[in-house]
Design a protein around this motif. Structure first.
Motif, PDB file in Angstrom:
ATOM      1  N   LEU A 143       0.828  -1.214   0.000  1.00 13.04           N
ATOM      2  CA  LEU A 143       0.000   0.000   0.000  1.00 13.04           C
ATOM      3  C   LEU A 143       0.861   1.261   0.000  1.00 13.04           C
ATOM      4  CD1 LEU A 143      -2.935  -0.905   2.401  1.00 13.04           C
ATOM      5  CD2 LEU A 143      -3.116  -0.281  -0.020  1.00 13.04           C
ATOM      6  N   TYR A 144       1.947   1.251   0.763  1.00 15.42           N
ATOM      7  CA  TYR A 144       2.761   2.463   0.778  1.00 15.42           C
ATOM      8  C   TYR A 144       3.910   2.428  -0.229  1.00 15.42           C
ATOM      9  CZ  TYR A 144       6.182   0.413   4.097  1.00 15.42           C
ATOM     10  OH  TYR A 144       7.126  -0.358   4.722  1.00 15.42           O
ATOM     11  N   LEU A 145       4.078   1.311  -0.921  1.00 18.03           N
ATOM     12  CA  LEU A 145       5.080   1.240  -1.981  1.00 18.03           C
ATOM     13  C   LEU A 145       4.448   0.928  -3.339  1.00 18.03           C
ATOM     14  CD1 LEU A 145       7.961  -0.715  -0.189  1.00 18.03           C
ATOM     15  CD2 LEU A 145       7.791   1.736  -0.607  1.00 18.03           C
ATOM     16  N   ALA A 146       3.169   1.197  -3.478  1.00 11.12           N
ATOM     17  CA  ALA A 146       2.449   0.854  -4.716  1.00 11.12           C
ATOM     18  C   ALA A 146       3.110   1.455  -5.949  1.00 11.12           C
ATOM     19  CB  ALA A 146       0.992   1.299  -4.618  1.00 11.12           C
ATOM     20  N   GLY A 147       3.569   2.684  -5.846  1.00 15.09           N
ATOM     21  CA  GLY A 147       4.229   3.323  -6.990  1.00 15.09           C
ATOM     22  C   GLY A 147       5.483   2.581  -7.415  1.00 15.09           C
ATOM     23  N   ASP A 148       6.252   2.107  -6.462  1.00 14.71           N
ATOM     24  CA  ASP A 148       7.468   1.345  -6.773  1.00 14.71           C
ATOM     25  C   ASP A 148       7.127   0.011  -7.430  1.00 14.71           C
ATOM     26  OD1 ASP A 148       8.967   3.382  -5.649  1.00 14.71           O
ATOM     27  OD2 ASP A 148       9.218   2.360  -3.724  1.00 14.71           O
ATOM     28  N   TYR A 149       6.105  -0.673  -6.913  1.00 11.57           N
ATOM     29  CA  TYR A 149       5.689  -1.937  -7.529  1.00 11.57           C
ATOM     30  C   TYR A 149       5.181  -1.706  -8.953  1.00 11.57           C
ATOM     31  CZ  TYR A 149       6.170  -4.663  -3.240  1.00 11.57           C
ATOM     32  OH  TYR A 149       6.666  -5.320  -2.147  1.00 11.57           O
ATOM     33  N   GLU A 150       4.447  -0.622  -9.150  1.00 11.39           N
ATOM     34  CA  GLU A 150       3.935  -0.313 -10.481  1.00 11.39           C
ATOM     35  C   GLU A 150       5.079  -0.057 -11.460  1.00 11.39           C
ATOM     36  OE1 GLU A 150       0.302   2.224 -12.421  1.00 11.39           O
ATOM     37  OE2 GLU A 150       1.219   2.982 -10.571  1.00 11.39           O
ATOM     38  N   LYS A 151       6.060   0.732 -11.043  1.00 13.06           N
ATOM     39  CA  LYS A 151       7.224   1.013 -11.898  1.00 13.06           C
ATOM     40  C   LYS A 151       8.000  -0.256 -12.234  1.00 13.06           C
ATOM     41  CE  LYS A 151       7.958   5.616 -10.046  1.00 13.06           C
ATOM     42  NZ  LYS A 151       8.780   6.418  -9.132  1.00 13.06           N
ATOM     43  N   ALA A 152       8.079  -1.180 -11.267  1.00  9.59           N
ATOM     44  CA  ALA A 152       8.818  -2.417 -11.472  1.00  9.59           C
ATOM     45  C   ALA A 152       8.018  -3.464 -12.247  1.00  9.59           C
ATOM     46  CB  ALA A 152       9.247  -3.001 -10.131  1.00  9.59           C
ATOM     47  N   GLY A 153       6.728  -3.191 -12.467  1.00  7.49           N
ATOM     48  CA  GLY A 153       5.892  -4.136 -13.206  1.00  7.49           C
ATOM     49  C   GLY A 153       5.464  -5.344 -12.384  1.00  7.49           C
ATOM     50  N   VAL A 154       5.455  -5.196 -11.068  1.00  9.56           N
ATOM     51  CA  VAL A 154       5.011  -6.286 -10.199  1.00  9.56           C
ATOM     52  C   VAL A 154       3.534  -6.041  -9.873  1.00  9.56           C
ATOM     53  CG1 VAL A 154       5.351  -7.463  -7.992  1.00  9.56           C
ATOM     54  CG2 VAL A 154       7.329  -6.564  -9.237  1.00  9.56           C
ATOM     55  N   PRO A 155       2.664  -6.974 -10.239  1.00  9.76           N
ATOM     56  CA  PRO A 155       1.223  -6.753 -10.095  1.00  9.76           C
ATOM     57  C   PRO A 155       0.710  -6.968  -8.671  1.00  9.76           C
ATOM     58  CG  PRO A 155       1.586  -8.913 -10.996  1.00  9.76           C
ATOM     59  CD  PRO A 155       2.945  -8.271 -10.853  1.00  9.76           C
ATOM     60  N   MET A 156       1.174  -6.150  -7.768  1.00  8.19           N
ATOM     61  CA  MET A 156       0.677  -6.247  -6.395  1.00  8.19           C
ATOM     62  C   MET A 156      -0.767  -5.758  -6.364  1.00  8.19           C
ATOM     63  SD  MET A 156       2.981  -7.658  -4.576  1.00  8.19           S
ATOM     64  CE  MET A 156       2.826  -7.267  -2.853  1.00  8.19           C
ATOM     65  N   MET A 157      -1.515  -6.233  -5.387  1.00  7.46           N
ATOM     66  CA  MET A 157      -2.947  -5.965  -5.346  1.00  7.46           C
ATOM     67  C   MET A 157      -3.320  -4.485  -5.437  1.00  7.46           C
ATOM     68  SD  MET A 157      -5.969  -7.436  -2.961  1.00  7.46           S
ATOM     69  CE  MET A 157      -5.715  -9.095  -3.517  1.00  7.46           C
ATOM     70  N   PRO A 158      -2.645  -3.550  -4.719  1.00  7.61           N
ATOM     71  CA  PRO A 158      -3.069  -2.148  -4.835  1.00  7.61           C
ATOM     72  C   PRO A 158      -2.886  -1.592  -6.252  1.00  7.61           C
ATOM     73  CG  PRO A 158      -1.464  -2.381  -3.060  1.00  7.61           C
ATOM     74  CD  PRO A 158      -1.587  -3.711  -3.733  1.00  7.61           C
ATOM     75  N   VAL A 159      -1.904  -2.114  -6.974  1.00  8.36           N
ATOM     76  CA  VAL A 159      -1.636  -1.649  -8.332  1.00  8.36           C
ATOM     77  C   VAL A 159      -2.700  -2.170  -9.289  1.00  8.36           C
ATOM     78  CG1 VAL A 159       0.017  -1.750 -10.255  1.00  8.36           C
ATOM     79  CG2 VAL A 159       0.852  -1.497  -7.902  1.00  8.36           C
ATOM     80  N   VAL A 160      -3.069  -3.424  -9.143  1.00  9.05           N
ATOM     81  CA  VAL A 160      -3.985  -4.083 -10.076  1.00  9.05           C
ATOM     82  C   VAL A 160      -5.456  -3.908  -9.676  1.00  9.05           C
ATOM     83  CG1 VAL A 160      -4.628  -6.316 -11.068  1.00  9.05           C
ATOM     84  CG2 VAL A 160      -2.224  -5.760 -10.715  1.00  9.05           C
ATOM     85  N   SER A 161      -5.751  -4.072  -8.395  1.00  9.27           N
ATOM     86  CA  SER A 161      -7.141  -4.087  -7.937  1.00  9.27           C
ATOM     87  C   SER A 161      -7.559  -2.845  -7.168  1.00  9.27           C
ATOM     88  CB  SER A 161      -7.377  -5.311  -7.049  1.00  9.27           C
ATOM     89  OG  SER A 161      -7.072  -6.490  -7.753  1.00  9.27           O
ATOM     90  N   GLY A 162      -6.601  -2.004  -6.846  1.00  8.59           N
ATOM     91  CA  GLY A 162      -6.904  -0.778  -6.118  1.00  8.59           C
ATOM     92  C   GLY A 162      -6.682  -0.905  -4.619  1.00  8.59           C
ATOM     93  N   LYS A 163      -6.557   0.236  -4.000  1.00 10.77           N
ATOM     94  CA  LYS A 163      -6.263   0.273  -2.565  1.00 10.77           C
ATOM     95  C   LYS A 163      -7.450  -0.175  -1.717  1.00 10.77           C
ATOM     96  CE  LYS A 163      -2.513   3.530  -2.848  1.00 10.77           C
ATOM     97  NZ  LYS A 163      -1.893   4.762  -2.389  1.00 10.77           N
TER      98      LYS A 163
END
Length: 185
Positions: free
Chosen positions: A78-98
């Protein structure tokens, strides 16, 4: 040490490399849920190394770590969503929302806490150990619901930090109290 622990270790390594790292990590927001199994095997391996068998005890220890993993990593994500998005890792906040991530954190936390009490009900720890773990669980639930209602990054960060302490203290209590219960028996 023995065949049982060796087989469990081989399964863990293969699961981590092939299922989690190669297949899931960059393909699905469920990477943490399914991949959490590889991180949950070590207590089973240790138990098997000492006893050469698998009983309900190590399965419960596996379940504790398995259910702990999603709220722990989703709080981080949740607090690193931007980093996961930049790295292309589909973590839940990036893909499904917070909002969905926060809801899932609450669900998994509410599933986790009762499981941490099972060691008391199967005789691995005393009522004192069970009570201490229950208190830790109540604080974990409090963090989860704080995350659910917050919009800042500090609240998930606080939950992430507490989740590390929570798991550590839960296992310290399990180990120390089990030792005391074992001596009393």
């Amino acid at each position: 040490v023995n065949v049982t622990s060796g087989l469990l270790l081989a399964v863990t390594i293969a699961f981590y490399i092939f299922i989690y790292t190669i297949w899931l990590k960059r393909r699905t927001p469920q990477n943490i849920v399914i991949g959490g199994a590889s991180g949950a095997f070590p207590p089973m391996i240790g138990w098997a190394a000492v006893t050469n068998d698998i009983t309900i005890g190590p399965v419960v220890l596996f379940a504790i770590i398995f259910l702990w993993t999603p709220p722990h990593f989703w709080a981080l994500s949740l607090y690193l969503a931007g980093d996961y998005e930049k790295a292309g890792v589909p973590m839940m906040p990036v893909v499904s929302g917070k909002a969905k991530t926060k809801r899932q954190i609450c669900i998994y936390t509410l599933l986790l806490v009762p499981v941490t009490l099972v060691p008391y009900f199967i005789g691995l720890i005393s009522i004192i150990g069970g009570t201490l773990i229950a208190l830790l669980g109540l604080v974990f639930i409090w963090h989860a619901f704080n995350v659910r209602t917050s919009s800042d990054v500090e609240t998930p960060r606080a939950m992430f930090r507490y989740s590390i302490l929570y798991l550590f203290l839960t296992f310290v209590i399990l180990l120390s109290d089990h030792g005391l219960v074992g001596k009393a028996l």
